[in-house]
Design a protein around this motif. Structure first.
Motif, PDB file in Angstrom:
ATOM      1  N   GLU A 181       5.791   5.997   5.805  1.00  0.00           N
ATOM      2  CA  GLU A 181       4.995   8.619   6.254  1.00  0.00           C
ATOM      3  C   GLU A 181       5.734   8.845   4.626  1.00  0.00           C
ATOM      4  N   GLU A 182       7.459   8.507   4.656  1.00  0.00           N
ATOM      5  CA  GLU A 182       8.605   8.865   3.817  1.00  0.00           C
ATOM      6  C   GLU A 182       8.559   8.977   2.370  1.00  0.00           C
ATOM      7  N   LYS A 183       7.690   8.064   2.333  1.00  0.00           N
ATOM      8  CA  LYS A 183       7.074   7.486   1.268  1.00  0.00           C
ATOM      9  C   LYS A 183       5.784   8.293   0.146  1.00  0.00           C
ATOM     10  N   ILE A 184       5.180   8.591   1.427  1.00  0.00           N
ATOM     11  CA  ILE A 184       3.627   9.343   0.566  1.00  0.00           C
ATOM     12  C   ILE A 184       4.082  10.984   0.624  1.00  0.00           C
ATOM     13  N   ALA A 185       5.504  11.322   1.835  1.00  0.00           N
ATOM     14  CA  ALA A 185       6.117  12.977   1.815  1.00  0.00           C
ATOM     15  C   ALA A 185       7.452  12.839   0.411  1.00  0.00           C
ATOM     16  N   SER A 186       7.769  11.632   0.255  1.00  0.00           N
ATOM     17  CA  SER A 186       8.603  12.254  -1.234  1.00  0.00           C
ATOM     18  C   SER A 186       7.716  11.739  -2.547  1.00  0.00           C
ATOM     19  N   GLY A 187       6.103  11.220  -2.126  1.00  0.00           N
ATOM     20  CA  GLY A 187       5.936  11.748  -4.084  1.00  0.00           C
ATOM     21  C   GLY A 187       5.308  10.017  -4.015  1.00  0.00           C
ATOM     22  N   VAL A 188       5.650   8.573  -3.878  1.00  0.00           N
ATOM     23  CA  VAL A 188       5.544   7.442  -3.992  1.00  0.00           C
ATOM     24  C   VAL A 188       3.678   7.258  -4.686  1.00  0.00           C
ATOM     25  N   PRO A 189       3.834   6.774  -5.760  1.00  0.00           N
ATOM     26  CA  PRO A 189       2.445   7.129  -6.569  1.00  0.00           C
ATOM     27  C   PRO A 189       1.340   5.842  -5.024  1.00  0.00           C
ATOM     28  N   ILE A 190       0.016   5.908  -4.760  1.00  0.00           N
ATOM     29  CA  ILE A 190      -0.633   5.320  -3.819  1.00  0.00           C
ATOM     30  C   ILE A 190      -0.397   4.173  -4.241  1.00  0.00           C
ATOM     31  N   SER A 191      -0.355   3.285  -5.643  1.00  0.00           N
ATOM     32  CA  SER A 191      -0.552   2.195  -5.784  1.00  0.00           C
ATOM     33  C   SER A 191       0.976   1.288  -5.616  1.00  0.00           C
ATOM     34  N   GLU A 192       2.295   2.016  -4.755  1.00  0.00           N
ATOM     35  CA  GLU A 192       2.864   1.531  -4.281  1.00  0.00           C
ATOM     36  C   GLU A 192       2.735   1.113  -2.483  1.00  0.00           C
ATOM     37  N   LEU A 193       2.263   2.574  -2.130  1.00  0.00           N
ATOM     38  CA  LEU A 193       1.873   2.625  -0.994  1.00  0.00           C
ATOM     39  C   LEU A 193       1.183   1.136  -0.494  1.00  0.00           C
ATOM     40  N   ILE A 194       0.356   1.202  -1.018  1.00  0.00           N
ATOM     41  CA  ILE A 194      -0.601   0.045  -0.649  1.00  0.00           C
ATOM     42  C   ILE A 194       0.159  -1.460  -0.456  1.00  0.00           C
ATOM     43  N   ALA A 195       0.101  -1.829   1.098  1.00  0.00           N
ATOM     44  CA  ALA A 195       1.081  -2.960   1.323  1.00  0.00           C
ATOM     45  C   ALA A 195       0.265  -4.232   0.899  1.00  0.00           C
ATOM     46  N   PRO A 196       0.652  -5.026   0.453  1.00  0.00           N
ATOM     47  CA  PRO A 196       0.705  -6.136  -0.291  1.00  0.00           C
ATOM     48  C   PRO A 196      -0.135  -7.181   0.282  1.00  0.00           C
ATOM     49  N   LYS A 197      -1.324  -8.046   0.144  1.00  0.00           N
ATOM     50  CA  LYS A 197      -1.399  -8.345   1.613  1.00  0.00           C
ATOM     51  C   LYS A 197      -1.285  -9.919   1.956  1.00  0.00           C
ATOM     52  N   THR A 198      -1.287  -9.983   3.457  1.00  0.00           N
ATOM     53  CA  THR A 198      -0.348 -11.255   3.966  1.00  0.00           C
ATOM     54  C   THR A 198      -1.495 -12.722   4.069  1.00  0.00           C
ATOM     55  N   LYS A 199      -1.002 -13.289   4.498  1.00  0.00           N
ATOM     56  CA  LYS A 199      -1.696 -14.907   4.752  1.00  0.00           C
ATOM     57  C   LYS A 199      -1.813 -14.974   5.926  1.00  0.00           C
TER      58      LYS A 199
END
Length: 199
Positions: A181-199
């Motif tokens: 949420e802090e990253k979203i509020a600070s304007g971080v690009p969407i590509s950086e918000l997507i968490a990598p998939k875990t196995k």
């Protein structure tokens, strides 16, 4: 709970809260009701109620949540019972079945989550067959003492012995969401918000 393989969530569309602002966390105090075998006229003539949740109220400790495996479309919990439960320290009730006098329960501060709301008394139509024994609530097995969490989105039942695991995961997930949420509020690009998939 999914991460830990625990099935225990019931949406509010199934168990509706009588007070959407209510939130409870407590221990399950269980009751199992079944449909009465005798016809209503016979039960009325005999004048003996089949409801026995008063026995659960007698066992109640402050912080308990009454959890009722009940009968749908008729009352498994009414105003007088709710009043006694509240006096005994119960903080809410979950009813897989019908409840009545929900305005009264709401007014005294005992929130109720139920499958249905009905003016039809259960005392001639319902029989209590077990108190403080395992129950099935919308397909979820609930044991006495299990953790019950309920709010406007639904109800979760967590086995008592798994509560600390769930709490640990919940805290971890909440911290991760706060960071996102802090990253979203600070304007971080969407590509950086997507968490990598875990196995």
């Amino acid at each position: 709970m999914d991460e830990l393989g625990i099935v225990g969530a019931v949406p509010a569309a199934v168990l509706r809260p009588n007070d959407p602002k209510a939130r409870v966390v407590g221990r399950a105090l269980t009751v199992r009701n079944v449909a009465a075998a005798a016809p209503v006229p016979e039960k009325v003539k005999a004048g003996i109620s089949g409801l026995g949740e008063i026995e659960a109220h007698n066992l109640a400790e402050p912080g308990d949540v009454l959890v009722v495996q009940g009968v749908d479309q008729v009352s498994n919990l009414g105003g007088m019972s709710a009043t006694i439960g509240h006096r005994q320290g119960e903080i809410g009730a979950i009813v897989d079945g019908g409840a009545r006098d929900v305005d009264h329960s709401r007014a005294i501060g005992l929130p109720v989550w139920s499958k249905s709301v009905s003016p039809i008394t259960g005392k001639w139509r319902v029989e209590t067959v077990a108190v403080n024994k395992p129950v099935a609530i919308c397909g979820v097995t609930v044991n006495p003492g299990d953790l019950v969490l309920a709010d406007e989105t639904g109800v979760c039942f967590i086995p008592r012995e798994r509560a600390s695991e769930v709490l640990q995961r919940a805290r971890r997930n909440a911290a991760a969401e706060k960071l996102r949420e802090e990253k979203i509020a600070s304007g971080v690009p969407i590509s950086e918000l997507i968490a990598p998939k875990t196995k």
